[in-house]
Design an enzyme around this catalytic site. Sequence first.
Site: not given
Length: 428
Positions: A220, A236, A275
């Site tokens: 993730h 991230h 995103k």
Amino acid sequence: MDVKLLLLLLQAIYSLSQAFLIEGDTCHNRCNAAHDASKICQCNSACLRFNDCCSDYTALCAGGTTVAPSSATCQSLTAVSNELWANDVNRLSGADITVNYQTQVADGTTSDRSSGKFFTHVNEAKLGTGTYKLLSDLFNNYDPTKGNRETATTQELNEDNAFLDAILATRVMASLLKFLQCKGIVHSQSELKTTLKKLWFDFYSRSGTGTTPDTSGFEHMMVGEYKDGNTVNGFHNWVSFYEKEKAGTLNYFGYVKKANPEIVGAAFSWANRVKTMGSFFIGVSPEFEIAVYSLCFLTNPGKACQISLNNIPVTIMSYSKDGHIATAYASERKIHGTVAPSGRGPEVTTEQNVQSSSHTADSPIHKPNRSKKRKDSKRRKKKVGNQLLTPHKVDELANHRNSSSGFEPDDAKIRNGKVQTKNKIKRV
């Protein structure tokens, strides 16, 4: 008193004390057992944090070497996080990395507003060695599509272990281990490895109601996932961003916010999915990212974790799902819209020094009218299906460890670290 008689008396006292312990205050046959509210004391490593260990926990379960920690002697989060930053000797900076921020865009932007790439130069030699190379080896081990079951081959498990062994050998992880040992969260490097493996690499279901193990904390956060056919979830990590941008599968739209120390909130598309703002550190080593996010997850899961990096205040948010990292990132409350010289990292930012790309260096900064902002926000809400969504819609939500709600905006929201199933949704 006769010595033999004294020894017999002491033995009798010991036997009586052990008999009493067997009745309740003992770790006999209970080492590493899960928390049991029916017992008067506990026998797993967490008992050191909560000060409810049985009196023989150290002798029976910790090899007779562990001493219950005193929080007064442990480092503060500020001190240990600054130490993590100082010990990140593998961080890329200066001539090793150059970025081009280009256009500042609004959160919610879904089209390209910047003609160039975000990364204009990265020292490939450094990315091809050490923990960076081992990190890159993991990127192709995952299926990014939500709902698709994840499995790991023997080779992939070996790659996970090689990565963990490499980062655990760094100064960054040595600092994290020292702090977690002082807090009683882990007791050894091997226990830290086991903990990190569960937090980051064990598969679980991202859906709050599903059972298919389709995700992991590493996938993730460090790789990124497809939330659906139009949206990116997680993502991230700067190395993953760089490699996908270099390969042509990622298109940088512009930056939403940026701040020191080297944090950016970027808008982009990956595999034709968008995103609208994904935050990540720039140039930091893989061991640093794993360490700082784990630090906050293990000490402040589901809450704002106030740390300091290079003596600059930063807030990290992290959330848990069944004991795994669901997500973690630098909170946007600490990512301010400042202007940095082209090709350099973000400039030092404070709450009183917020500038957008439309201001010059000496432009006056006006504080927002909070009352008007709230009214405008209410007017801008739009109804989509049965949900009320603001322009700052949630792109990722994580499950609080005491909640069974899902991660997605149509399932739940997070407020003050707790998931709540309401119609109104707030970005986190």
